[in-house]
Each structure stands twice: as C-alpha cells, then as structure tokens.
Scaffold this active site. Sequence first.
Site, PDB file in Angstrom:
ATOM      1  N   SER A  38       0.797  -1.223   0.000  1.00 63.77           N
ATOM      2  CA  SER A  38       0.000   0.000   0.000  1.00 63.77           C
ATOM      3  C   SER A  38       0.834   1.281   0.000  1.00 63.77           C
ATOM      4  O   SER A  38       0.337   2.321  -0.418  1.00 63.77           O
ATOM      5  CB  SER A  38      -0.967   0.007   1.179  1.00 63.77           C
ATOM      6  OG  SER A  38      -0.283  -0.222   2.383  1.00 63.77           O
ATOM      7  N   HIS A  46      -5.276  -3.070  -2.848  1.00 61.97           N
ATOM      8  CA  HIS A  46      -4.866  -2.158  -3.925  1.00 61.97           C
ATOM      9  C   HIS A  46      -4.653  -2.868  -5.261  1.00 61.97           C
ATOM     10  O   HIS A  46      -4.163  -2.273  -6.212  1.00 61.97           O
ATOM     11  CB  HIS A  46      -3.590  -1.410  -3.536  1.00 61.97           C
ATOM     12  CG  HIS A  46      -3.783  -0.520  -2.355  1.00 61.97           C
ATOM     13  ND1 HIS A  46      -4.383   0.711  -2.450  1.00 61.97           N
ATOM     14  CD2 HIS A  46      -3.494  -0.704  -1.053  1.00 61.97           C
ATOM     15  CE1 HIS A  46      -4.432   1.256  -1.249  1.00 61.97           C
ATOM     16  NE2 HIS A  46      -3.907   0.420  -0.373  1.00 61.97           N
ATOM     17  N   LYS A  78     -11.653   0.751  -1.989  1.00 63.54           N
ATOM     18  CA  LYS A  78     -10.673   1.413  -2.838  1.00 63.54           C
ATOM     19  C   LYS A  78     -11.209   1.479  -4.269  1.00 63.54           C
ATOM     20  O   LYS A  78     -12.151   2.214  -4.501  1.00 63.54           O
ATOM     21  CB  LYS A  78      -9.328   0.753  -2.652  1.00 63.54           C
ATOM     22  CG  LYS A  78      -8.798   1.233  -1.291  1.00 63.54           C
ATOM     23  CD  LYS A  78      -7.779   0.464  -0.604  1.00 63.54           C
ATOM     24  CE  LYS A  78      -7.551   1.111   0.763  1.00 63.54           C
ATOM     25  NZ  LYS A  78      -6.897   0.233   1.708  1.00 63.54           N
TER      26      LYS A  78
HETATM   27  C1  LIG Z   1      -6.830  -0.017   3.070  1.00 64.11           C
HETATM   28  C2  LIG Z   1      -6.248  -1.337   3.335  1.00 64.11           C
HETATM   29  C3  LIG Z   1      -6.869  -2.232   4.209  1.00 64.11           C
HETATM   30  C4  LIG Z   1      -8.060  -1.845   5.047  1.00 64.11           C
HETATM   31  O1  LIG Z   1      -9.194  -1.746   4.291  1.00 64.11           O
HETATM   32  P1  LIG Z   1     -10.382  -0.814   4.811  1.00 64.11           P
HETATM   33  O2  LIG Z   1     -11.545  -1.266   4.034  1.00 64.11           O
HETATM   34  O3  LIG Z   1      -9.975   0.589   4.540  1.00 64.11           O
HETATM   35  O4  LIG Z   1     -10.516  -1.062   6.277  1.00 64.11           O
HETATM   36  C5  LIG Z   1      -6.318  -3.485   4.343  1.00 64.11           C
HETATM   37  N1  LIG Z   1      -5.213  -3.841   3.676  1.00 64.11           N
HETATM   38  C6  LIG Z   1      -4.579  -2.991   2.846  1.00 64.11           C
HETATM   39  C7  LIG Z   1      -3.340  -3.446   2.126  1.00 64.11           C
HETATM   40  C8  LIG Z   1      -5.067  -1.714   2.663  1.00 64.11           C
HETATM   41  O5  LIG Z   1      -4.429  -0.864   1.871  1.00 64.11           O
END
Ligand SMILES: *Cc1c(COP(=O)(O)O)cnc(C)c1O
Length: 387
Positions: free
Chosen positions: A179, A207, A238
């Site tokens: 991320s 991602h 996302k």
């Molecule tokens: C954003 C993210 C999460 C958490 O997801 P949310 O739905 O925002 O709680 C988990 N793992 C990774 C790699 C992320 O980038």
Amino acid sequence: MEKWERLERELEELKSRSLFRRMTVFDSGQTAVAEVEGRRQHLFSSNSYLDLCCDPEILAYTGRILEEYGAGSGGSRLTTGTTRIHMELEDTIARFKKREAALVFNTGYMANVGILTALAGKGDIIYSDERNHASIIDGCRLSRADVVIYRHNDMDDLEAKIKAHPGRRGIIVSDGVFSMDGDIVDLPRLAELADRYGLLSMIDEAHATGVIGATGRGTEEYYGMEGSVDVLMGTLSKAVGGEGGFVCGSSTLIDYLINKSRSFMFSTALSPATIAADKKGIQLIMEQPQRVRQLQENVRYCCQALKERGIEAHSETAIIPIIIGDEGRAMRVMELLKERGYYISAIRYPTVARGSARLRAALMASHTKEDMDGLADALRECMELAD
Ligand SMILES: *Cc1c(COP(=O)(O)O)cnc(C)c1O
C-alpha cells in the site's frame, strides 16, 4: 490537569518531530478535481482509482435500495443484518474472483483481523512480510500465533524462516500490491512455498482489485495464476468505490469464518445501500474493463511525465511513491503543492519507516494528461523550493 500530562507531552513530542497528524476536510466527493478545505484541488491521493465513488449509475441504484431497505441494517449478519443485497454482493465477488464463495466484512481492517484470528491461534505460525498493512499486523498480534516477519518480498528469506520451523502449521500472509510502495508480491514463489511446506497462503488484494491484471481481477490475474491463493482477501473501499472488506475462497473456508470470525459475528452489518454500491461497483468493473485499461494507461503516462522532469517514479499500480526521506521536508512539499492546487498525501512514520517519508501519488482513471503533466511540473518546482 495532572491526568493528561503524559498525553500532552507525547503530542508535543510528535509536533516537534513533524509527526503530528490532523484530518483534512473535504466538501465534495472523490473526483479528479475536489473541494478541499475551501479550495479546488487536483486530487492525487484518493483510493477511488476507477472513479466509482461518484458514478451516476451506482448512485441511482444505491438510492433505490436506500428507499426500499432504509438507512441501517439493524443487526449483525447472523441476526437481522443480512439482506438479499448482501447475498448478491457475495455471489458477485465470488464470480469476479473465480472462487466458490465469498464473505463480506464491514471493513478491510476487520476482515484481516477476523480472518487471521480465526485461522491461526496459539502454537501456529504466521509468516508476514515486513511491509504488510497495519490491519494484517494487528490480526497477527490478536491471533496469539507466533509471528515471523520476513524481509520485504524476499522469498529466499521467507523460505529460510519456514525451514527454521519444520512441521509447524501456519499461514503466509502478504499484501498483493503493497500500500505504501505500490510494488507487487512475488506470488509465483510465495504460492509455491506455501504448497511445498503445507502452509495456507493469504493475499490482501486491497490495492490490486480493479487495478492490476488485464481486467482488474488482481494479483492472480496479473501473473496468470487464477485460483492459486488459498485465502484471497480484499476491500471494497478502494477501486470498487464503496466500503467493506471481503474474503473469498473455498466454501469450507467461508463456512468456517461465518462460524468463527469474531469481527464478522459481533458487529452490525453494513447498510444495504452501502452493499448495493459495492455490488454495482464490482459489476461495473466486470462490464467495463476499459476503466481498468485507462487507469493502467494513466500510470504509464504519469511515471513517464515524472521521469522526464528528473523525478524517480516506477509503478505498475495506481500508487506511485515519490520518496522524500525527511518527514519535515515531505510535509513542506505537500503544503507547497496544495498552494498550487495539487493534493497529494505525505506519508510518514509510523505508516512507513522513519526517514523514508514520501508523497504517495494515487492515480484515477479520470485524470487527464494535462492533470498529470501539471502535477509533474508542480512537483519539480515544489521539491526544489522545499530544500
Ligand atoms: C486499506 C487497506 C486495508 C483496510 O481496508 P479498509 O476497508 O480501509 O478497512 C487493508 N489492507 C490494505 C493493504 C489496505 O491498503
């Protein structure tokens, strides 16, 4: 007041090291140009990579479901919180990721915590990449399993560490797309190690979903290895444009998690309207792969535009890290960019290692060439001014 002295001291300390955080307030949706604290900004930090947050088709469908089912879900998934829309979303995710079954959690964070604590316990081992997301780290800690951290994406180091613990039951867990660096896990070797040593493989597609692979199906599609990961986790918050986390895999895995995963069992379900947005978001990714292609094209264009201006930039994902190093300097560059109408988040310790502060440019399918050239020009100017 005496009671708060320690907290106040710690906050002062954070400020003195450029590590104090505050929230930025938006007055618009997540679009390529957004209203940020009273100013129009070119937005280069949203995770809504495919512009699905504000898609009119999604909004229209979500509005209908909101009218029909109401604002809240009224209970946990195992009591009154499961609607037909929840079931349709899980079917859609399973089809999209080519799995037997899927399960939706309220957030990706809760999915990682809920999966890892259910699948691993005392006496087990979790092998975890040193740059995995905080939600994986917290899941590892809460599971009470032994946690073995391996060097970032270093499969030789991982194998050496597995060999040092012969015969132990366990899980290898990694981000698919990391991320904060935007690089991609070495899935061919990770999956091979998991099979050879009888470990479960778990990949976090937060991602990767909607971003990599020819049709946005993620890390497995990128490598042409569909079906090779045991526990495929992701988030709907996302590229999909909504909210929620998910896991997909065998129906045994999903039945087990429904019965054992505490963050699934003991929290009120997401509202039907949110679930409707998620479902429509995945459907649109499946129906309109040109959105994914446009995003991938933008990533190539933006890296090239940055390189032409002497700024190091490599990425095959929507995340382009521009390494600054010093925390204070990263904050100064971010502020200077804002004055010029470009909003990019500076990422600092503890999200990344001390002294590796960076600007994390996040691309959207709707960014134009002018947006990206403008960003590259502004970035070069601001990096010089911040010295
Ligand atoms: C954003 C993210 C999460 C958490 O997801 P949310 O739905 O925002 O709680 C988990 N793992 C990774 C790699 C992320 O980038």
